[in-house]
Structure formats: C-alpha cells, structure tokens
Motif scaffolding. Structure first.
Motif, PDB file in Angstrom:
ATOM      1  N   MET A 169      -3.655   0.290  -3.138  1.00  0.00           N
ATOM      2  CA  MET A 169      -3.211  -1.022  -2.664  1.00  0.00           C
ATOM      3  C   MET A 169      -3.197  -1.992  -3.827  1.00  0.00           C
ATOM      4  O   MET A 169      -4.080  -1.935  -4.681  1.00  0.00           O
ATOM      5  CB  MET A 169      -4.177  -1.558  -1.608  1.00  0.00           C
ATOM      6  CG  MET A 169      -4.383  -0.669  -0.427  1.00  0.00           C
ATOM      7  SD  MET A 169      -5.609  -1.385   0.685  1.00  0.00           S
ATOM      8  CE  MET A 169      -6.733  -0.018   0.856  1.00  0.00           C
ATOM      9  N   TYR A 215       0.430   5.898  -0.627  1.00  0.00           N
ATOM     10  CA  TYR A 215      -0.542   6.962  -0.758  1.00  0.00           C
ATOM     11  C   TYR A 215      -0.009   8.098  -1.610  1.00  0.00           C
ATOM     12  O   TYR A 215       1.190   8.243  -1.801  1.00  0.00           O
ATOM     13  CB  TYR A 215      -1.014   7.472   0.604  1.00  0.00           C
ATOM     14  CG  TYR A 215      -0.057   8.393   1.321  1.00  0.00           C
ATOM     15  CD1 TYR A 215      -0.211   9.781   1.240  1.00  0.00           C
ATOM     16  CD2 TYR A 215       0.973   7.900   2.104  1.00  0.00           C
ATOM     17  CE1 TYR A 215       0.659  10.630   1.917  1.00  0.00           C
ATOM     18  CE2 TYR A 215       1.838   8.738   2.779  1.00  0.00           C
ATOM     19  CZ  TYR A 215       1.670  10.112   2.682  1.00  0.00           C
ATOM     20  OH  TYR A 215       2.535  10.948   3.333  1.00  0.00           O
ATOM     21  N   ALA A 275       0.848  -1.190   0.000  1.00  0.00           N
ATOM     22  CA  ALA A 275       0.000   0.000   0.000  1.00  0.00           C
ATOM     23  C   ALA A 275       0.881   1.236   0.000  1.00  0.00           C
ATOM     24  O   ALA A 275       1.976   1.246   0.564  1.00  0.00           O
ATOM     25  CB  ALA A 275      -0.913   0.000   1.228  1.00  0.00           C
TER      26      ALA A 275
END
Length: 174
Positions: free
Chosen positions: A125, A54, A52
């Motif tokens: 993800m 961001y 994952a």
C-alpha cells in the motif's frame, strides 16, 4: 503515521475483484518477467492519494532457490521493488510527474517487521504525501501479509531521463 494504522484497511480489499490485472499494470510499468512484482491492483482512493496491490508469492520466484536454501525468504529489496512498482503505476496512471518513466529515487525510514515466504500474499500500500511535477513524488508505504505489517517506510520516485539513458546505452559508456 499512527503506529499500526494501515494506509488502507486490509478488510476493504477484494482479491476477487481487482481494478487492474497484470495486463493493465504492464500498460504503465515497464518491468517484465521475473522483475514484475505486482499481481494485481486492488484499490485506489483519489481523495487520500492511496492505493493497494498484491503480489502472490510462489515457489517459482527467481530468488527462492538461493535466498535462502531450505528457508526461502523474500528479499527486502524485492519487497521494496513491489512498493516502487505500485508507486510508479499510480504516478503514471494519474500523470503526477509528467514523465515517460518513473524511477526509484530512494527510501527512508524503512523497517522490515516480518518475513514473506512462498504461499504468502504480500499486499503493498502507498499513500502519496507530495508530488512535485517534473521533480519527485514522496509516498508512505506498507507491506502486509494477512493482518501483519511486514514492511513500512517512505519512498521517493523520480523521473527517468529516457533519452539520456538510451544515448548512454548506445554510446557504450557506462
């Protein structure tokens, strides 16, 4: 994939302790400037081949002014680019394709389920489903803002023939 099941539970992600910042990402991914679509890598799980990251969405994104004036919505292709960059990072870090560069090979079953706007933190993800060395990777992906699923689908990554591309560029043929 079970409907509404996250690849990685968002509550497990620690934004204060990323495992790789932008400088670490740049060691494996070639994108620069406005094409960098990851802020940091948050988690990797080698057992499930999932990870994952961001992207912090700001008012300074190149697309804000024109997509759309007065209602800036992150283009779906940019969300997919973030997914592709995370898949490439994971693939290169673990040398899954044996290639100098990983490219976007395609997407399937893509669904956009929400909007992403400046001020949002888009979490992307991926979970690797298949890796064929020298040929292709296949990964399921999701995009999440807060606890809301905004994007999902399946991505294919392929090795980029750097030498052939370089030769094509230097010869002037398109």
């Amino acid at each position: 994939m079970v409907k509404n099941a996250f690849i990685i539970e968002p509550s497990l992600l620690d934004f204060d302790r990323p495992i790789a910042d932008i400088e670490e990402i740049r060691k494996l991914n070639p994108q620069r400037h406005e094409m960098e679509q990851l802020t940091a890598i948050l988690r990797e799980d080698l057992e499930s081949h999932s990870c994952a990251a961001y992207k912090q969405i700001t008012d300074e994104e190149f697309w804000v002014r024109g997509h759309m004036p007065g209602m800036p919505l992150m283009p779906g292709v940019m969300m997919l680019e973030a997914v592709a960059q995370l898949s490439s990072y994971y693939t290169q870090k673990h040398d899954l394709l044996g290639a100098a560069m990983v490219g976007f090979g395609g997407v399937d079953e893509v669904r956009f389920r929400g909007v992403v706007v400046p001020g949002d933190r888009l979490v992307v993800m991926v979970r690797l489903e298949k890796a064929r060395r020298g040929r292709m990777i296949v990964a399921r992906f999701q995009g999440v803002v807060g606890e809301n699923l905004v994007l999902e689908g399946c991505l294919r990554g392929i090795p980029i023939p750097i030498e052939a591309v370089t030769q094509q560029l230097t010869s002037g043929s398109k």
